[in-house]
Scaffold this motif. Structure first.
Motif, short mmCIF file in Angstrom:
data_model
loop_
_atom_site.label_atom_id
_atom_site.label_comp_id
_atom_site.label_asym_id
_atom_site.label_seq_id
_atom_site.Cartn_x
_atom_site.Cartn_y
_atom_site.Cartn_z
N LYS A 1 24.08 20.01 -8.84
CA LYS A 1 25.04 19.14 -9.54
C LYS A 1 26.14 18.66 -8.60
CE LYS A 1 26.17 20.80 -13.76
NZ LYS A 1 26.42 21.92 -14.71
N ILE A 2 26.60 19.58 -7.75
CA ILE A 2 27.68 19.18 -6.84
C ILE A 2 27.18 18.13 -5.84
CG2 ILE A 2 29.14 20.03 -4.93
CD1 ILE A 2 29.39 22.65 -6.60
N ARG A 3 25.91 18.28 -5.45
CA ARG A 3 25.38 17.29 -4.50
C ARG A 3 25.25 15.91 -5.14
NH1 ARG A 3 20.66 18.36 -0.52
NH2 ARG A 3 22.48 18.95 0.67
N PHE A 4 24.76 15.86 -6.35
CA PHE A 4 24.43 14.56 -6.92
C PHE A 4 25.52 13.98 -7.83
CE2 PHE A 4 20.23 16.36 -5.92
CZ PHE A 4 19.82 15.38 -5.02
N LEU A 5 26.44 14.78 -8.29
CA LEU A 5 27.50 14.26 -9.13
C LEU A 5 28.75 14.05 -8.27
CD1 LEU A 5 27.07 16.50 -12.31
CD2 LEU A 5 25.84 14.43 -11.68
N SER A 6 29.46 12.97 -8.54
CA SER A 6 30.59 12.64 -7.69
C SER A 6 31.82 13.48 -7.99
CB SER A 6 30.97 11.17 -7.89
OG SER A 6 29.88 10.37 -7.56
N THR A 7 32.02 13.79 -9.26
CA THR A 7 33.28 14.44 -9.63
C THR A 7 33.14 15.94 -9.85
OG1 THR A 7 32.99 14.18 -12.02
CG2 THR A 7 33.97 12.33 -10.83
N GLY B 1 13.76 21.64 -3.50
CA GLY B 1 14.13 20.24 -3.75
C GLY B 1 15.52 19.94 -3.22
N LEU B 2 16.43 20.89 -3.43
CA LEU B 2 17.81 20.70 -2.97
C LEU B 2 17.87 20.59 -1.45
CD1 LEU B 2 20.88 20.77 -3.76
CD2 LEU B 2 20.76 23.22 -3.34
N ILE B 3 17.16 21.49 -0.78
CA ILE B 3 17.20 21.51 0.69
C ILE B 3 16.58 20.22 1.25
CG2 ILE B 3 16.27 22.66 2.74
CD1 ILE B 3 16.50 25.31 1.10
N PHE B 4 15.40 19.87 0.73
CA PHE B 4 14.69 18.72 1.30
C PHE B 4 15.27 17.38 0.84
CE2 PHE B 4 11.72 21.94 2.54
CZ PHE B 4 11.20 21.47 3.73
N SER B 5 16.05 17.39 -0.22
CA SER B 5 16.70 16.13 -0.62
C SER B 5 17.70 15.73 0.46
CB SER B 5 17.40 16.28 -1.97
OG SER B 5 18.48 17.18 -1.88
N GLY B 6 18.10 16.69 1.29
CA GLY B 6 19.02 16.39 2.38
C GLY B 6 18.44 15.43 3.40
N VAL B 7 17.13 15.38 3.45
CA VAL B 7 16.49 14.44 4.39
C VAL B 7 16.78 13.01 3.95
CG1 VAL B 7 14.28 13.72 5.41
CG2 VAL B 7 14.72 16.13 4.91
N GLY B 8 16.94 12.82 2.67
CA GLY B 8 17.37 11.51 2.19
C GLY B 8 16.29 10.65 1.59
N VAL C 1 6.29 21.27 -12.90
CA VAL C 1 6.71 20.22 -13.85
C VAL C 1 8.09 20.56 -14.42
CG1 VAL C 1 6.18 19.15 -16.09
CG2 VAL C 1 4.34 19.58 -14.44
N VAL C 2 8.28 21.83 -14.80
CA VAL C 2 9.58 22.25 -15.35
C VAL C 2 10.68 22.05 -14.31
CG1 VAL C 2 10.89 24.25 -16.19
CG2 VAL C 2 8.58 23.86 -17.01
N ALA C 3 10.38 22.44 -13.06
CA ALA C 3 11.38 22.31 -11.99
C ALA C 3 11.75 20.84 -11.78
CB ALA C 3 10.84 22.92 -10.70
N MET C 4 10.74 19.97 -11.83
CA MET C 4 11.01 18.53 -11.66
C MET C 4 11.90 18.01 -12.78
SD MET C 4 7.47 16.88 -10.37
CE MET C 4 6.95 16.95 -8.68
N LEU C 5 11.60 18.44 -13.99
CA LEU C 5 12.41 17.99 -15.13
C LEU C 5 13.86 18.47 -14.99
CD1 LEU C 5 9.91 18.57 -18.09
CD2 LEU C 5 10.68 16.37 -17.16
N ILE C 6 14.01 19.73 -14.59
CA ILE C 6 15.37 20.27 -14.43
C ILE C 6 16.10 19.55 -13.30
CG2 ILE C 6 16.72 22.32 -13.82
CD1 ILE C 6 14.53 24.03 -15.12
N PHE C 7 15.39 19.38 -12.20
CA PHE C 7 16.00 18.73 -11.04
C PHE C 7 16.43 17.31 -11.39
CE2 PHE C 7 16.43 16.93 -6.85
CZ PHE C 7 16.82 18.00 -6.07
N GLY C 8 15.52 16.58 -12.03
CA GLY C 8 15.83 15.20 -12.44
C GLY C 8 17.00 15.18 -13.42
N GLY C 9 16.99 16.14 -14.36
CA GLY C 9 18.06 16.19 -15.35
C GLY C 9 19.41 16.44 -14.73
N LEU C 10 19.43 17.26 -13.67
CA LEU C 10 20.71 17.55 -13.01
C LEU C 10 21.12 16.40 -12.09
CD1 LEU C 10 20.11 21.30 -12.03
CD2 LEU C 10 21.56 20.45 -13.87
N ALA C 11 20.13 15.83 -11.41
CA ALA C 11 20.46 14.82 -10.40
C ALA C 11 20.77 13.46 -11.02
CB ALA C 11 19.29 14.69 -9.42
N PHE C 12 20.02 13.06 -12.04
CA PHE C 12 20.24 11.73 -12.62
C PHE C 12 21.30 11.74 -13.73
CE2 PHE C 12 16.00 11.34 -10.75
CZ PHE C 12 16.16 10.16 -10.04
#
Lengths: 602, 300
Positions: free
Chosen positions: A194-200, A291-298, A341-352
């Protein structure tokens, strides 16, 4: 007949069966506790320093480490008979109820660690009392004994649960980590995404104040962190958490032991029903972390790669451990796919952020209090910009937050790690940027931290002004005006120059000074506040509190640096008379700030 | 009496004990024999309350044994790989065992330790396999329990010690009604000591009978039958378990009383016939052979 078997007798027999554990425990205690205490007590000049006593009874990391480590070892070795078939057969063929056997082993394991600790602590107390001039050692002795006993028992209970859940000694050590760190890791992973993908968004705290060092959810579900929290601060809350953990973990361990089938000895996890849920939780968390670690690649591709590899690697390892056979690493492949699938849904839910958590600003009616950290209001060099507000000021805080939210630029694109703290303006110079941090303490037992940045002062001008004019804000910002305990103190006064050199002199703080300072603060308006600029615009008084008896603890909480702004005419006049410093009344000219000369602050 | 009714025990996908029903009566020594993996140890572990039956019931003197300390005080279990607490001496293990078994006879224990020549204060972990077995038997006998469950206890004992243990059991049976239950592969040993035998095969019990009845109801016959005799007729008239021919000599085992068997063989007008007493081992091989455990396929 069985009920007549003395619990105490069986307990003594069980302790006697573990002579090496008792011996090791005594030796460690001797070197981690008694020897340092004796050294400290006999060292020249240490006789009256009871902070040292406190250290030995309460905050001694050697003792805490010994107790924490001892808890793990005592639990796993005590219930090691469950990890070997012939031992299990031996104990389970005896005419004794499982509950009783459990309690005998449980209590003996605890006593093996605690009794040497009590003996060592008592010995250290004797050393302290001989040197004592007050009753403080006894107080710290009791505090230390209580906190460490509760913390130890909480960690020990969780490790007993881990030992009972497993059928193999090595796996039980791993399980101790899983039981103690599963929830903290889960919270950390969720928060980091959440801290990575949310601005505030900066984090949350359940049941506790944002000022606490760790969320209560972590302390509550991890006896290890609960113990650390209790050592940091002995309070009723920490005691209740420890007692809760002792009761819950012990009850769970006893229940698991009763349900445990003797024939499952040797298996990694003995309760079939816990196997897959446990694996799923670990795999999902690991997948999110990947997902969090590799999202750092961009890129989305690498993020997906992180989620997949983060899931499959631990899934294969866990299945291999479950079967003690690497060929069965894909035994439950369908389950692994579901985890992904569950991890993707959670990740997407937190990131988007489909629920718009990022944009949420609570209305004042939902808040109990708020803590604001805003460099514009006070000046970053004072170290005291965090102020706690309540009542009518909460409206101003939420107004400030709304302005901050609306003006915060979303610098951090999804799947990008280009986030960095902007401390320079577009010209590469320091400007009047704000770093607005607000902790919202809700009426509900929940608080969260928000960060709005980078902002220009002008973007939150309305909220800042409204906040500054609220009742009680000045007292929060300038605590010197509400506290006269510094009267007749010698303080140092410094002038800071553009090249960061300082001129310092001493001044005696008297009631005359305090009156002048108080008057200046009361007359001060929002417009008088300095903005952060290239040249520091404040002078400061530095009061060294370390020489004040019994104020050592307060010194961590009370600001000992007080600003003197250019509008503080009365204060500056007083200082001119009392010191050799020649405070200039006016702000330096713009062109002068570019010179490398010594510049006065006013 | 120990009553096992339709007991089932599964280890994951493996059926270790499958619908076993057997009664172990007082006043007898019950032998439990079976092939490797037949479920003997599992059944013993169920009888002493270590394992709980997935289905069926196991009761001792009318009460469920699992998690029932008052019943378990009457049962002493000697594992095939008996565990001794680290650093314990025979003296220590006596104290420990006595704290669980209220009728433990310490005087007799000391006497037997001396008689068997076991060191009283040496660490048990330094004992030989045979010495450990002797110690476990002494502990079991001195615990004064009604039932003693022995899993391969005679393995590792020398002939003299085996005899000594047998006499210990016999003595306790006579004096206080001890009921030993002995699981073993060593059928010759069981033959000497057991009154009643249960034969386990692939988790299920084939039969549980008195040894004497068993011997009286199964016979090994060697005979030479007239030229052209149809062996199908032999199978038709007798309950043949195994049959082997070597030239003209026919050897077979058949169920039935001695008189009945002799009468039927005589009706074939054999050239020669002889009834040979069966050993327990031969009964075991014959019975398991009928169920597909053909020893001939194993011994090449």
């Amino acid at each position: 007949m069985t009920s007549e078997k003395s619990f105490f007798k069986l307990l003594m027999l069980n302790i006697r069966n573990r002579p090496s554990a008792v011996a090791i425990s005594l030796i460690i205690q001797f070197f981690s506790f008694i020897v340092p205490a004796a050294f400290a007590a006999t060292a020249p000049g240490s006789g009256g320093d009871w902070a040292l006593t406190k250290y030995f009874f309460y905050l001694n990391p050697g003792v805490s480490f010994y107790l924490g480590f001892g808890a793990v070892v005592a639990a796993v070795t005590g219930f090691h008979f469950l990890h070997s078939r012939n031992k299990t057969d031996f104990y389970h063929s005896l005419p004794i109820k499982r509950e009783k056997l459990f309690l005998v082993v449980y209590v003996s394991g605890a006593l093996i660690v605690l009794i040497p600790y009590y003996l060592a602590a008592t010995f250290a107390l004797l050393i302290a009392v001989i040197k004592a001039t007050s009753a403080e050692p006894a107080t710290y002795f009791l505090m230390g004994i209580s906190a460490n006993t509760l913390g130890f028992l909480a960690v020990y209970s969780s490790c007993v649960l881990a030992a009972v859940l497993t059928g193999n000694a090595i796996i039980s050590f791993i399980m101790c980590g899983v039981v103690n760190f599963m929830v903290p890791v889960a919270i950390a992973v969720f928060e980091l995404i959440k801290i990575r993908f949310l601005s505030t968004y900066k984090g949350f705290y359940v049941l506790a104040d944002a000022n606490d060092t760790m969320p209560i959810s972590i302390r509550l579900f991890s006896s290890f962190f609960g113990y650390l929290g209790l050592l940091a601060k002995i309070d009723i809350f920490g005691v209740v958490v420890a007692l809760f953990q002792i009761v819950v973990f012990t009850a769970l361990a006893l229940f698991a032991y009763k349900k445990r089938k003797s024939e499952n000895t040797g298996k990694a996890v003995v309760h079939e029903r816990t196997k897959q849920p446990l694996k799923y939780v670990i795999v999902i968390l690991s997948s999110l972390l990947g997902g969090l670690i590799f999202s750092g690649v961009g890129s989305v591709f690498w993020t997906l790669f992180g989620i997949l590899s983060g899931a499959m690697v631990p899934a294969c390892i866990i299945e291999s451990i479950y079967h003690f056979d690497a060929k069965k690493m894909l035994e439950n492949f369908k389950g692994d796919i579901i985890c992904i699938v569950v991890a993707m849904l959670i990740f997407g839910g937190l990131a988007f952020d489909p629920l718009k958590v990022d944009e949420f600003v609570p209305p004042a009616s939902m808040l109990k209090s708020a803590r604001v950290d805003i460099n514009s209001l006070y000046g970053i060099h004072t170290g005291r910009s965090r102020i706690t507000l309540s009542g009518k000021a909460l409206n101003a805080v939420t107004e400030l937050a709304r302005e901050g939210r609306d003006n915060t630029k979303k610098k951090y694109e999804l799947f990008s790690v280009t986030r960095k703290n902007i401390v320079e303006n577009s010209d590469g110079e320091y400007g009047d940027f704000l770093y607005l941090d607000i902790d919202f303490n809700y009426i509900l037992p929940y608080s969260e931290s928000r960060e709005y940045s980078p902002l220009y002062t002008s973007q939150v001008e309305k909220g800042l002004k409204e906040l500054f004019e609220c009742e009680g804000v000045k007292e929060e910002l300038f605590p010197l005006i509400k506290d006269d305990s510094y009267e007749d103190m010698v303080a140092s006064v410094s002038q800071t120059f553009v090249n960061n050199t300082r001129s310092v002199d001493n001044v005696r703080i008297t009631s005359e000074f305090l009156q002048a300072y108080k008057k200046d603060v009361e007359n001060m308006t929002f417009e008088d506040l300095p903005r952060i600029s290239k040249v520091d615009e404040v002078g400061e008084i530095h009061i060294d509190l370390s020489s004040i008896p019994n104020l050592r603890e307060r010194s961590y909480n009370i600001a000992n640096r007080f600003p003197i702004y250019s509008s503080f005419k009365n204060t500056r006049e007083y200082l001119k008379r009392k010191t050799s410093l020649d405070f200039q009344p006016e702000r330096p000219q713009a062109e002068e700030t570019d010179k490398d000369n010594l510049l006065f602050k006013f | 009496m120990i009553e096992v009714k339709n007991a089932v025990k599964n280890f994951d996908d493996i059926v270790a004990v499958n619908d076993v029903s057997v009664d172990i009566r007082e006043g007898s020594i019950f032998g439990l024999v079976g092939t490797n993996g037949a479920g003997k140890s599992t059944l013993l572990r169920m009888l002493c309350g270590i394992l709980k039956a997935d289905k069926g019931s196991i009761s001792v003197d009318g009460e469920d044994v699992f998690e029932n300390p008052s019943i378990k005080e009457n049962i002493y279990y000697i594992s095939d790989d008996q565990y001794y607490i680290k650093n314990y001496t025979p003296k220590d293990i006596m104290k420990y065992t006595a704290s669980f078994y209220p009728n433990f006879d310490k005087e007799r224990y000391n006497y037997l330790i001396n008689t068997f020549g076991l060191p009283y204060i040496r660490k048990i972990n330094n004992f030989s396999k045979g010495m450990k077995k002797q110690l476990s038997v002494i502990l079991g006998v001195c615990a004064n329990t009604k039932y003693i469950l022995c899993d391969e206890t005679f393995d590792g004992l020398d002939p003299v010690m085996r005899q000594a243990v047998k006499s210990l059991f016999a003595n306790d049976m006579q004096k206080r009604g001890l009921v030993p239950v002995i699981a073993s592969h060593n059928l010759r040993e069981l033959e000497d000591i057991c009154d009643r035998v249960g034969l386990l095969y692939k988790g299920g019990i084939l039969f549980a009978r008195d040894l004497d009845d068993m011997k009286l109801n199964m016979h090994k016959v060697q005979c030479v039958l007239p030229e052209g005799f149809d062996l199908a007729k032999l199978r038709e008239l007798l309950d043949v378990v195994t049959l082997e021919t070597r030239g003209k000599l026919i050897t077979f085992t058949a169920r039935g009383s001695r008189e009945e068997t002799e009468q039927k063989i005589a009706s074939f007008e054999p050239v020669f016939y002889e009834l040979i007493p069966l050993t327990l081992e031969e009964i075991f091989i014959s019975e398991t052979g009928v169920r597909g455990y053909d020893i001939g396929k194993i011994i090449l």
